[in-house]
Design a protein around this motif. Sequence first.
Motif, PDB file in Angstrom:
ATOM      1  N   ALA A 145      -3.284  -5.351  -5.626  1.00 51.01           N
ATOM      2  CA  ALA A 145      -1.948  -5.119  -5.297  1.00 51.01           C
ATOM      3  C   ALA A 145      -1.175  -6.536  -4.906  1.00 51.01           C
ATOM      4  CB  ALA A 145      -1.682  -4.094  -4.466  1.00 51.01           C
ATOM      5  N   PHE A 146      -1.867  -7.190  -4.113  1.00 53.02           N
ATOM      6  CA  PHE A 146      -1.268  -8.369  -3.691  1.00 53.02           C
ATOM      7  C   PHE A 146      -1.099  -9.338  -4.877  1.00 53.02           C
ATOM      8  CE2 PHE A 146      -1.113 -12.121  -0.763  1.00 53.02           C
ATOM      9  CZ  PHE A 146      -0.091 -11.679   0.011  1.00 53.02           C
ATOM     10  N   ILE A 147      -2.191  -9.426  -5.742  1.00 54.56           N
ATOM     11  CA  ILE A 147      -2.090 -10.503  -6.814  1.00 54.56           C
ATOM     12  C   ILE A 147      -0.874 -10.112  -7.869  1.00 54.56           C
ATOM     13  CG2 ILE A 147      -3.417 -11.190  -8.793  1.00 54.56           C
ATOM     14  CD1 ILE A 147      -5.963 -11.016  -7.247  1.00 54.56           C
ATOM     15  N   ARG A 148      -1.150  -8.528  -8.188  1.00 51.98           N
ATOM     16  CA  ARG A 148      -0.215  -8.055  -9.230  1.00 51.98           C
ATOM     17  C   ARG A 148       1.355  -8.323  -8.880  1.00 51.98           C
ATOM     18  NH1 ARG A 148      -2.698  -5.440 -13.184  1.00 51.98           N
ATOM     19  NH2 ARG A 148      -5.000  -5.228 -13.127  1.00 51.98           N
ATOM     20  N   SER A 149       1.406  -8.200  -7.414  1.00 51.49           N
ATOM     21  CA  SER A 149       2.896  -8.328  -6.774  1.00 51.49           C
ATOM     22  C   SER A 149       3.387  -9.625  -7.114  1.00 51.49           C
ATOM     23  CB  SER A 149       2.795  -7.932  -5.483  1.00 51.49           C
ATOM     24  OG  SER A 149       2.334  -8.993  -4.767  1.00 51.49           O
ATOM     25  N   GLY A 150       2.601 -10.745  -7.274  1.00 53.32           N
ATOM     26  CA  GLY A 150       3.164 -12.123  -7.628  1.00 53.32           C
ATOM     27  C   GLY A 150       3.249 -12.853  -6.127  1.00 53.32           C
ATOM     28  N   LYS A 151       2.897 -12.077  -5.052  1.00 54.76           N
ATOM     29  CA  LYS A 151       3.184 -12.519  -3.666  1.00 54.76           C
ATOM     30  C   LYS A 151       2.088 -13.584  -3.277  1.00 54.76           C
ATOM     31  CE  LYS A 151       5.346  -8.224  -2.026  1.00 54.76           C
ATOM     32  NZ  LYS A 151       6.464  -8.937  -1.625  1.00 54.76           N
ATOM     33  N   ILE A 152       1.075 -13.497  -3.878  1.00 57.48           N
ATOM     34  CA  ILE A 152      -0.110 -14.410  -3.374  1.00 57.48           C
ATOM     35  C   ILE A 152       0.199 -15.838  -3.601  1.00 57.48           C
ATOM     36  CG2 ILE A 152      -1.257 -14.389  -5.911  1.00 57.48           C
ATOM     37  CD1 ILE A 152      -4.139 -14.261  -4.179  1.00 57.48           C
ATOM     38  N   ASP A 153       0.728 -16.217  -4.810  1.00 51.94           N
ATOM     39  CA  ASP A 153       1.081 -17.634  -4.790  1.00 51.94           C
ATOM     40  C   ASP A 153       2.216 -18.208  -3.673  1.00 51.94           C
ATOM     41  OD1 ASP A 153      -0.693 -18.134  -7.173  1.00 51.94           O
ATOM     42  OD2 ASP A 153       1.052 -17.196  -8.548  1.00 51.94           O
ATOM     43  N   SER A 154       3.097 -17.462  -3.425  1.00 56.64           N
ATOM     44  CA  SER A 154       3.736 -17.815  -2.431  1.00 56.64           C
ATOM     45  C   SER A 154       3.316 -17.850  -0.891  1.00 56.64           C
ATOM     46  CB  SER A 154       5.229 -17.193  -2.471  1.00 56.64           C
ATOM     47  OG  SER A 154       5.039 -15.730  -2.410  1.00 56.64           O
ATOM     48  N   TYR A 155       2.527 -16.807  -0.675  1.00 54.80           N
ATOM     49  CA  TYR A 155       1.681 -16.759   0.447  1.00 54.80           C
ATOM     50  C   TYR A 155       0.970 -17.719   0.740  1.00 54.80           C
ATOM     51  CZ  TYR A 155      -1.470 -15.085   4.185  1.00 54.80           C
ATOM     52  OH  TYR A 155      -1.934 -15.190   5.079  1.00 54.80           O
ATOM     53  N   ILE A 156       0.174 -18.192  -0.306  1.00 52.64           N
ATOM     54  CA  ILE A 156      -0.890 -19.326  -0.310  1.00 52.64           C
ATOM     55  C   ILE A 156      -0.006 -20.799  -0.045  1.00 52.64           C
ATOM     56  CG2 ILE A 156      -2.561 -20.814  -1.511  1.00 52.64           C
ATOM     57  CD1 ILE A 156      -3.491 -18.193  -2.914  1.00 52.64           C
TER      58      ILE A 156
ATOM     59  N   PHE B  16       0.843  -1.249   0.104  1.00 53.57           N
ATOM     60  CA  PHE B  16      -0.023   0.134   0.063  1.00 53.57           C
ATOM     61  C   PHE B  16       0.868   1.414   0.057  1.00 53.57           C
ATOM     62  CE2 PHE B  16      -2.699   3.246   2.129  1.00 53.57           C
ATOM     63  CZ  PHE B  16      -3.604   3.322   1.220  1.00 53.57           C
ATOM     64  N   SER B  17       2.015   1.353   0.668  1.00 53.34           N
ATOM     65  CA  SER B  17       2.805   2.504   0.823  1.00 53.34           C
ATOM     66  C   SER B  17       3.386   2.640  -0.484  1.00 53.34           C
ATOM     67  CB  SER B  17       3.883   2.293   1.849  1.00 53.34           C
ATOM     68  OG  SER B  17       4.745   1.400   1.549  1.00 53.34           O
ATOM     69  N   ASN B  18       3.568   1.613  -1.387  1.00 57.90           N
ATOM     70  CA  ASN B  18       4.214   2.004  -2.549  1.00 57.90           C
ATOM     71  C   ASN B  18       3.429   2.221  -3.778  1.00 57.90           C
ATOM     72  OD1 ASN B  18       6.907   1.369  -1.718  1.00 57.90           O
ATOM     73  ND2 ASN B  18       6.731  -0.621  -1.825  1.00 57.90           N
ATOM     74  N   LEU B  19       1.903   2.454  -3.535  1.00 53.50           N
ATOM     75  CA  LEU B  19       1.060   2.718  -4.314  1.00 53.50           C
ATOM     76  C   LEU B  19       0.962   4.102  -4.653  1.00 53.50           C
ATOM     77  CD1 LEU B  19      -2.179   0.718  -3.155  1.00 53.50           C
ATOM     78  CD2 LEU B  19      -0.611   0.032  -5.093  1.00 53.50           C
ATOM     79  N   ASP B  20       0.771   4.589  -5.976  1.00 53.40           N
ATOM     80  CA  ASP B  20       0.664   5.982  -6.303  1.00 53.40           C
ATOM     81  C   ASP B  20      -0.356   6.657  -5.657  1.00 53.40           C
ATOM     82  OD1 ASP B  20      -1.574   6.235  -8.614  1.00 53.40           O
ATOM     83  OD2 ASP B  20      -0.462   4.618  -8.907  1.00 53.40           O
ATOM     84  N   GLU B  21      -0.330   8.071  -5.516  1.00 51.85           N
ATOM     85  CA  GLU B  21      -1.316   8.711  -4.678  1.00 51.85           C
ATOM     86  C   GLU B  21      -2.784   8.536  -5.398  1.00 51.85           C
ATOM     87  OE1 GLU B  21      -2.086  10.885  -1.354  1.00 51.85           O
ATOM     88  OE2 GLU B  21      -0.286   9.960  -2.236  1.00 51.85           O
ATOM     89  N   LYS B  22      -2.660   8.718  -6.647  1.00 53.03           N
ATOM     90  CA  LYS B  22      -4.286   8.564  -7.373  1.00 53.03           C
ATOM     91  C   LYS B  22      -4.643   7.121  -6.742  1.00 53.03           C
ATOM     92  CE  LYS B  22      -6.226   8.694 -11.724  1.00 53.03           C
ATOM     93  NZ  LYS B  22      -6.285   8.858 -13.148  1.00 53.03           N
ATOM     94  N   THR B  23      -3.995   5.900  -7.080  1.00 53.36           N
ATOM     95  CA  THR B  23      -4.565   4.966  -6.665  1.00 53.36           C
ATOM     96  C   THR B  23      -5.001   4.573  -5.178  1.00 53.36           C
ATOM     97  OG1 THR B  23      -3.263   3.537  -8.267  1.00 53.36           O
ATOM     98  CG2 THR B  23      -4.124   2.259  -6.527  1.00 53.36           C
TER      99      THR B  23
END
Length: 397
Positions: free
Chosen positions: A281-292, A50-57
């Motif tokens: 953001a979690f899906i797009r980061s690619g982290k969701i697969d390793s987290y699951i 979340f902290s790395n998202l742009d201001e508009k998002t």
Amino acid sequence: MQRFSKAVSLLRSSEIRDLMTLASRPDIISFAGGMPGNDLFPVQEIEELFSNLDEKTKQAAFQYGPTPGLPSLLESLSGFLERKGLPVKSNRLLITTGSQQALSLLAKTFIDPGDRVLVEQPCFIGALSAFRSSEAALHGIPVDREGLVIDLLNEEIRKKERARLLYITPYFHNPAGLLYSKERKAELIRTLQGSNIPLIEDDAYGDLYFHEEDRERLQPIKSIDPEDIDVCYTGSFSKILGPGLRLGWMLVPEAIHEKCELIKQSADACSPSFTQVLADAFIRSGKIDSYIAGVRQEYKKRASAMVAALKEHLPSYVHYNEPRGGFYIWLTLPEGSDATEIMKIAVKGGAVFVAGKTFDPEGKKNNTLRLSYCNNTPEQIAEGIPIIAAAIRLLCG
């Protein structure tokens, strides 16, 4: 004197919700709720994303969104589901406020008061509540180790009054913990074809498998895309990310999506934009697969700890499934046993579970109980299971 609707008079409080206050007591070990472990949530990862998202998002996360869901999440979730082989392009995806809302929307779409609805016996309490709120006449069909008993399903389908829908949870069933076999799903498809009965396929736990060899059995019926059956596929971020996001989804044919979107507009207008942004953001980061993959191994460890404790402490007349995924172990006691009375004894000893009648469409059958291992450490499991086993022995001999 207040006059309430017939629909609300048919509802009854969920025993699981009623147990939450009890389960929050520090002196109680709770095997009641199907809640992910608090210690497993990806708090730091989400904060960083979340902290790395742009201001508009970030600003959009605080705003209303479209009723079907934020376009960005619809796109990323579509890719996530397509990797499972689901026919996203030939169906429509709708983001819901938890998968419970998906069930509620589908109930309102298909059910008029008094309509027959077919469910598993036992059945997920949230589905029972959703269907009761539409004044459905519920008909439970027993399950065995491979899934819904097809002969009994055939009997229900052949009845003169057509059922309005069939609801199943084939992948690490809540509450019975079972995984449908490939053969049983094929039989189910053949039985439904030509019946004009929509199928709700609830897949909240399919990503939480413990054994790679089960992957073939986890293929959704929706991904098979059988002819002549309207399959309404529902899923959730609750078990694979966090229930506090209150995000689920349904993948359904266009005509069904249109009706569900209209009903959702009158229910909540849109699901939370803030948590949709986080999930996207979690899906797009690619982290969701390793987290699951990580939580999958942790739940496997907790399930193994519970099975070991049950083998050591339960009397031989109690039967149970050894889970291959998901959150639950289902215990069957001798006929005539009262799981509610056993629970009262267990609570005095410091442990709690959910009695089986909670999951009975008729609210009667009570010689069963559900244990959840997902929110407990192996140490808590080793401490709590002997308490329940002792309560069973005290009442059942």
